[in-house]
Enzyme design. Sequence first.
Site, PDB file in Angstrom:
ATOM      1  CG  ASP A   1      -0.574  -0.117   2.651  1.00  0.00           C
ATOM      2  OD1 ASP A   1       0.615  -1.041   2.665  1.00  0.00           O
ATOM      3  OD2 ASP A   1      -0.740   0.578   3.133  1.00  0.00           O
TER       4      ASP A   1
ATOM      5  CG  ASP B   1       2.685   2.594   7.645  1.00  0.00           C
ATOM      6  OD1 ASP B   1       1.172   3.429   7.291  1.00  0.00           O
ATOM      7  OD2 ASP B   1       1.736   1.152   7.324  1.00  0.00           O
TER       8      ASP B   1
END
Length: 327
Positions: free
Chosen positions: A65, A213
Amino acid sequence: MIDVTLLGTGGSIPLPDRYLSSAIIEYKGRKILMDAGEGTGVSMRAVRSGFKSLDVICITHLHGDHVIGLQGILGTTSNTGRTEPITIIGPKGIKDVMKGFRVIMPWLNYDINIIEDPTPGEPIVINNKYIHGELSISALPVKHTRPNFAYRVDLKREPKFDPQKAKANEVPQRIWGDLQRGQKPVEYEGKTYTPDMVLGEARKGMRVSWVTDTRPTPEIPGFIEGSDLLLSCANFGSNDDTEKAKNKMHMTFAEAATQAKKGHVKEMVLTHFSQAMRDPEKYVKNATDIFPNTVIGKDHMHFTLNYDQAFAEPTMIEEKEDTKENN
């Protein structure tokens, strides 16, 4: 002036109304792309950001992603007729990813300069007159399930020219401009003159940080210190999901806000929302109770940053059909 546009605000899985997390930073018409998940190129067309002036792509980590859309972006950029090199920065393994992409993309019109596993905290040297000179990019390892970097873009601001100081130091007026524009001493009529003889005090520049992240780390606040705009992942909105965030190696809204507060940033935009969180606004108070200057990111949200600006008001870019051939 720096322009920042969110291309996508989703994490893991793209949705019809939310592309995967990515942003583009523009300065003097040149562009830096942060991450390139699936659909990033489509979003770039939707906001008419252009491809031909894309100079640097910063990849945080090698989860799909954040990197799958890279191949399409590079191909589209080649189709614009670009011949200048593009620099790709990323963690260990980004060279292998590019080798794989080149199997189906051997025909690019330009060279690719790959900087793998950059030295933490040090400005990354890029052969571009703006990015190597006025702008600098730095990286910081952060805590995720695989090697991952946060990125910071700094725009330095030169001190003002001080004519009174120049006169007091008896600097000949003929070389004032050379000293103001340059960073090296100037030899004139047997004497050496230095820029500090004509320049005033240093002035604060601008800083944009991209942190996604990751779990909170002790190093992040120092890395993002004083950012005019922090783009931060916040995969989970509810404080009840803290254990989920720990297991997935992401942050909650409250954890992201705490990092922003510790880093004394001006403004934070939350992004990289879980596909299960359809209405991030529902949880915004979990962030604003800790860090009031928090904005819930939306696809195609745009910020214009100016010197000494207290707060950049977001605007939305209206999608229009892109008719340019060489953008």
